[in-house]
Design an enzyme around this catalytic site. Structure first.
Site, PDB file in Angstrom:
ATOM      1  N   ASP A 148     -10.685   4.024  -1.377  1.00 38.34           N
ATOM      2  CA  ASP A 148     -11.304   3.005  -0.525  1.00 38.34           C
ATOM      3  C   ASP A 148     -12.824   2.958  -0.680  1.00 38.34           C
ATOM      4  OD1 ASP A 148      -8.720   2.906   0.297  1.00 38.34           O
ATOM      5  OD2 ASP A 148      -9.151   3.101   2.438  1.00 38.34           O
ATOM      6  N   ASP A 160       0.831  -1.204   0.000  1.00 38.20           N
ATOM      7  CA  ASP A 160       0.000   0.000   0.000  1.00 38.20           C
ATOM      8  C   ASP A 160       0.872   1.263   0.000  1.00 38.20           C
ATOM      9  OD1 ASP A 160      -1.955   1.875   0.403  1.00 38.20           O
ATOM     10  OD2 ASP A 160      -2.859   0.894   2.131  1.00 38.20           O
TER      11      ASP A 160
HETATM   12  C1  GLA Z   1      -5.559   2.252   2.682  1.00 43.94           C
HETATM   13  C2  GLA Z   1      -6.045   1.122   1.801  1.00 43.94           C
HETATM   14  C3  GLA Z   1      -7.079   0.316   2.564  1.00 43.94           C
HETATM   15  C4  GLA Z   1      -6.457  -0.225   3.834  1.00 43.94           C
HETATM   16  C5  GLA Z   1      -5.912   0.921   4.671  1.00 43.94           C
HETATM   17  C6  GLA Z   1      -5.134   0.419   5.860  1.00 43.94           C
HETATM   18  O1  GLA Z   1      -6.559   3.170   2.955  1.00 43.94           O
HETATM   19  O2  GLA Z   1      -6.586   1.616   0.610  1.00 43.94           O
HETATM   20  O3  GLA Z   1      -7.555  -0.751   1.759  1.00 43.94           O
HETATM   21  O4  GLA Z   1      -5.438  -1.121   3.497  1.00 43.94           O
HETATM   22  O5  GLA Z   1      -5.048   1.740   3.900  1.00 43.94           O
HETATM   23  O6  GLA Z   1      -4.524   1.419   6.564  1.00 43.94           O
END
Ligand code: GLA
Length: 520
Positions: free
Chosen positions: A342, A282
């Site tokens: 998200d 990520d």
């Molecule tokens: C980001 C990602 C999410 C999750 C969070 C965790 O927002 O897009 O899917 O993994 O981080 O902190």
């Protein structure tokens, strides 16, 4: 305090009252100043808030004090100006604000100064305040590390994994930061007992907040929520399942835990030694050091490393669909890449994300998939019709199916949606061909995806707020003029189709998902 007898005020009669007045005046004027003189808060501070898992969340403040007024900013991952701030009678108060989804979010900080320490509490709206201690720090400590040189771009060889979109479960959507060893074990048990595993859900993926600090040799450790990752992986494997983990190419993850920056190889080896089968990588903290244009090289770096750690590891890129990742995700070694920000457990979020994927559908295929984010089915924020739309749309998109709910407590309805094998078969169709929009009329939309056996999956979607009649005409080359079998994959039955078209009344925000094949 006493004035000397031979002072300017002397001992003349009537001077007592005057003395007292001057004394009071001096105290009023100098009192606060002498208090401020003791502690001038101007400078850099680090606030360490214990997370309860052996790690601390650090925030850096650059404060400026002028009299009782405090200004400055929070520096670091996200810079936030102090919008109001005071320091009176040893008590510090300040507020920072930022915008989230068109709303202003206010974070307030209250502190008591004790010498060179400030005992602080920090309050987010709607959350319990968190407390910690702030100490003097330096501007350098707040700076991100210097970028490391980027590798030259090349194509990472295919790892041979994820020939169909990965299926499993991920901790983030529901458990968020509240995920631990016991919960993951319980989920693994439930994956088997609920029938999820038999339906194809194999990966049990731990998202952010498992990380500890690095030891003296730079080895990544787990925090106290995950006492033994190898033992946990063994447990998940003993159930016939696979296990996934999460990290970042940056120094910190999205929740400000330790990332893999500068330790990529060491971490990948540790993951392999623990028995990890899937890595979600990520971007988050990498954004403080690198530019979006550097993403391909950084993802490629980990892609290359994963091929050398002696264990098949599905590689999931998470950088929210920036810089057209679908054009280079495969080259960087990715088996899947997030195409959006998200998802949230709301119709508007799921609908917006899902229907936006059609233009890039052709970039997906066996071994490399567009990932419009994890499923929200069963989390309670949408109706059953909306969740059926979610599942049908993700299946037509050939999206990874990563359940994001509490598998240990599923209603029959949730089970019937997540474990609809006829819908799962569409998602998992081995040809991995892209879906196309074949008609759109206002909020009525028809999508179709050719399957490996020359049949076609057809979704009649009603994005509107009222039930609607939606029709589809078979004009696809493979089907035209032949006698057809039409099966409704949510009713689990064949339906009558008159001639070359089919019509159905589709509920608000609902779907009719069909499989159309030439009758034998
Ligand atoms: C980001 C990602 C999410 C999750 C969070 C965790 O927002 O897009 O899917 O993994 O981080 O902190």
């Amino acid at each position: 305090m006493r004035f000397a007898r031979n002072s300017a005020f002397g001992s003349r009669p009537g001077s007592r009252a005057l003395q007292r007045m001057v004394l009071i005046l001096a105290l009023v004027l100098l009192g606060p100043l002498s208090c401020f003189a003791q502690t001038d808060l101007t400078g850099f501070w680090v606030l360490k808030i214990p997370r309860g898992d052996g790690t601390y969340r650090e925030s850096f403040f650059d404060l400026k004090q002028s009299g009782a007024t405090v200004t400055g900013k929070i520096v670091g991952f996200r810079e936030q100006e102090i919008s109001e701030g005071t320091f009176k009678d040893g008590r510090l108060h300040f507020v920072t604000t930022f915008r989230r989804r068109d709303q202003e979010v206010r974070i307030s900080y209250e502190g008591t100064v004790e010498g060179e320490k400030i005992n602080m509490s920090m309050s987010f709206p709607g959350r319990e305040p968190t407390t910690g201690v702030a100490e003097r720090s330096t501007p350098e400590a707040a700076l991100p590390p210097k970028p490391l040189p980027l590798p030259a771009l090349h194509d990472v060889p295919d790892n041979g994994l994820a020939r169909t979109p990965p299926m499993g479960w991920n901790s983030w959507n529901l458990f968020n930061v509240r995920i631990d060893d016991a919960t993951v074990r319980g989920i693994a048990d439930a994956m088997v007992s609920s029938g999820m595993k038999d339906a194809g859900y194999i990966y049990v993926n731990i998202d952010d907040t498992w990380e500890g600090n690095r030891d003296a040799q730079g080895n990544m450790t787990t925090n106290t929520k995950f006492p033994d990752m190898k033992a946990l992986a063994d447990y998940v494997h003993s159930k016939g399942l696979k296990i996934g983990i999460y990290s970042s190419p940056g120094p910190t993850t999205c929740q400000s835990y330790e990332g893999s920056f500068g330790h990529e190889e060491q971490d990948a080896k540790a993951f392999a030694a623990w028995g990890i089968d899937y890595l979600k990588y990520d971007w988050c903290g990498a954004g403080r050091i690198y530019k979006d244009e550097d993403m391909q090289a950084l993802y490629q770096k980990m892609g290359d490393i994963l091929l050398k750690v002696g264990r098949p590891i599905v590689y999931s890129l998470c950088q929210y669909g920036r810089v057209d990742v679908w054009k280079w995700g495969t080259k960087a070694g990715g088996n899947l890449w997030r195409t959006t920000g998200d998802i949230q457990d709301r119709w508007e979020s799921m609908e917006r994300i899902g229907f936006r994927q059609l233009d890039i559908a052709s970039y997906g295929g066996p071994g490399h998939w567009n990932d419009p984010d994890m499923l929200e089915i069963g989390n309670g924020g949408m109706t059953a019709d909306e969740y059926r739309t979610h599942m049908s749309l993700w299946a037509l998109l050939a999206a990874p199916l990563l359940a994001g709910n509490d598998i240990r407590k599923m209603t029959e309805e949730t089970k019937s949606i997540l474990m609809n094998r006829e819908v799962i078969a569409i998602d998992q169709d081995p040809a991995g061909k892209p879906v196309k929009r074949i008609s759109q009329e206002g909020t009525k939309e028809v999508l179709a995806r050719p399957l490996h056996d020359n049949s076609i999956a057809v979704g009649l979607f009603n994005r509107g707020d009222q039930p609607a009649e939606i029709s589809v005409k078979w004009e696809m080359d493979d089907l035209g003029g032949k006698k057809l079998r039409v099966r409704d994959l949510w009713k689990h039955q064949d339906v009558e189709a008159s001639g070359d078209q089919y019509s159905a009344t589709v509920p608000k925000h609902g779907v009719v998902l069909l499989k159309v094949s030439v009758a034998k």
